[in-house]
Design an enzyme around this catalytic site. Structure first.
Site, mmCIF file in Angstrom:
data_model
loop_
_atom_site.group_PDB
_atom_site.id
_atom_site.type_symbol
_atom_site.label_atom_id
_atom_site.label_comp_id
_atom_site.label_asym_id
_atom_site.label_seq_id
_atom_site.Cartn_x
_atom_site.Cartn_y
_atom_site.Cartn_z
ATOM 1 N N ARG A 61 -17.762 -0.838 5.811
ATOM 2 C CA ARG A 61 -18.857 -1.511 5.099
ATOM 3 C C ARG A 61 -19.509 -2.563 6.005
ATOM 4 O O ARG A 61 -20.700 -2.803 5.941
ATOM 5 C CB ARG A 61 -18.272 -2.167 3.837
ATOM 6 C CG ARG A 61 -19.252 -2.781 2.875
ATOM 7 C CD ARG A 61 -18.512 -3.358 1.660
ATOM 8 N NE ARG A 61 -17.401 -4.241 2.033
ATOM 9 C CZ ARG A 61 -17.560 -5.528 2.407
ATOM 10 N NH1 ARG A 61 -18.742 -6.092 2.453
ATOM 11 N NH2 ARG A 61 -16.490 -6.250 2.724
ATOM 12 N N CYS B 12 -7.640 -2.051 8.399
ATOM 13 C CA CYS B 12 -6.262 -2.080 7.897
ATOM 14 C C CYS B 12 -5.742 -0.664 7.661
ATOM 15 O O CYS B 12 -4.610 -0.337 8.028
ATOM 16 C CB CYS B 12 -6.171 -2.883 6.601
ATOM 17 S SG CYS B 12 -6.423 -4.642 6.877
ATOM 18 N N HIS C 20 -1.306 -5.628 1.731
ATOM 19 C CA HIS C 20 -2.477 -6.512 1.695
ATOM 20 C C HIS C 20 -2.115 -7.806 0.973
ATOM 21 O O HIS C 20 -1.424 -7.777 -0.054
ATOM 22 C CB HIS C 20 -3.649 -5.838 0.970
ATOM 23 C CG HIS C 20 -4.577 -5.113 1.895
ATOM 24 N ND1 HIS C 20 -4.741 -3.744 1.885
ATOM 25 C CD2 HIS C 20 -5.411 -5.575 2.884
ATOM 26 C CE1 HIS C 20 -5.629 -3.395 2.813
ATOM 27 N NE2 HIS C 20 -6.044 -4.489 3.432
ATOM 28 N N GLU D 185 0.837 -1.206 0.000
ATOM 29 C CA GLU D 185 0.000 0.000 0.000
ATOM 30 C C GLU D 185 0.867 1.250 0.000
ATOM 31 O O GLU D 185 1.797 1.355 0.800
ATOM 32 C CB GLU D 185 -0.904 0.020 1.246
ATOM 33 C CG GLU D 185 -1.876 -1.141 1.322
ATOM 34 C CD GLU D 185 -2.962 -1.094 0.249
ATOM 35 O OE1 GLU D 185 -3.076 -0.053 -0.437
ATOM 36 O OE2 GLU D 185 -3.663 -2.109 0.081
HETATM 37 N N1 PCA Z 1 -8.315 -7.000 6.387
HETATM 38 C C1 PCA Z 1 -9.206 -5.914 6.742
HETATM 39 C C2 PCA Z 1 -9.093 -5.762 8.237
HETATM 40 C C3 PCA Z 1 -8.382 -6.983 8.721
HETATM 41 C C4 PCA Z 1 -7.861 -7.642 7.513
HETATM 42 O O1 PCA Z 1 -7.131 -8.653 7.495
HETATM 43 C C5 PCA Z 1 -8.948 -4.638 5.945
HETATM 44 O O2 PCA Z 1 -8.490 -4.733 4.786
HETATM 45 O O3 PCA Z 1 -9.208 -3.540 6.435
#
Ligand code: PCA
Length: 181
Positions: free
Chosen positions: A85, A138, A160, A75
């Site tokens: 959401r 996140c 991610h 990111e």
């Molecule tokens: N993904 C979520 C929160 C925890 C996770 O593993 C997110 O992308 O915000």
């Protein structure tokens, strides 16, 4: 060099979270620390900062699941915005709120995100730069991380992971990323 890697607990009705499953498989190395964060707007950033205070790391990478993606996505940006959401694991579902009313609109990752994409692709692991960590937990954890790391000049950021890669490939990706700090 002390490095901290975090993943997340399961959320949204899933039974596990690959972002933590792959860290559990990581071969232990001196100076590498791991922590599993709760999927909570309040407790997630708190748990991250508690781990930071415990380990005093020289670099931090937080991992989270983006179930709809098919690539590993470092990111670039965390935004000062919470808009959920689905409720988090505490039942909180902030809508259209700043994370820190006095904070900057956004932070850039201090990780070499483009180099990371290139290094992963060189090992045939699907990867792509992401320009949005979303507006769920996140992003909130990444924002809090960078509020701490940026003024200190510490390499830190968020990656991610997709829902469709085997845990061994994810684990290899984590190792590649870890060695770039
Ligand atoms: N993904 C979520 C929160 C925890 C996770 O593993 C997110 O992308 O915000």
């Amino acid at each position: 060099m002390k490095l901290l890697f975090t993943g997340f607990a399961p959320f949204g009705g899933l039974e596990s979270n690959p972002s933590w499953d792959c860290l559990k498989m990581l071969p232990s190395q001196p100076g590498w620390f791991t922590a599993c964060l709760p999927v909570s707007f309040r407790r997630g950033p708190e748990a991250l900062m508690a781990a930071v205070e415990r380990c005093r790391p020289d670099g931090v990478v937080c991992f989270g699941l983006a179930a709809s993606r098919t690539k590993i996505t470092p990111e670039k940006v965390a935004v000062n915005f919470a808009h959920a959401r689905i409720p988090d694991n505490d039942g909180a579902q902030p809508q259209n709120l700043p994370l820190d009313p006095r904070g900057p609109a956004a932070y850039f990752s201090t990780l070499p995100v483009l180099d990371m994409v290139e290094a992963l692709e060189a090992k045939n692991i699907p990867a792509e730069l992401s320009l949005s960590a979303g507006s769920y937990v996140c992003n909130a954890v990444m924002y809090r991380l960078l509020a701490w790391a940026t003024p200190r000049g510490i390499p830190a950021g968020f990656v991610h992971v997709p829902g469709n890669l085997p845990p061994a490939a994810l684990c290899q990706a984590v190792e590649i990323i870890a060695h770039m700090l």
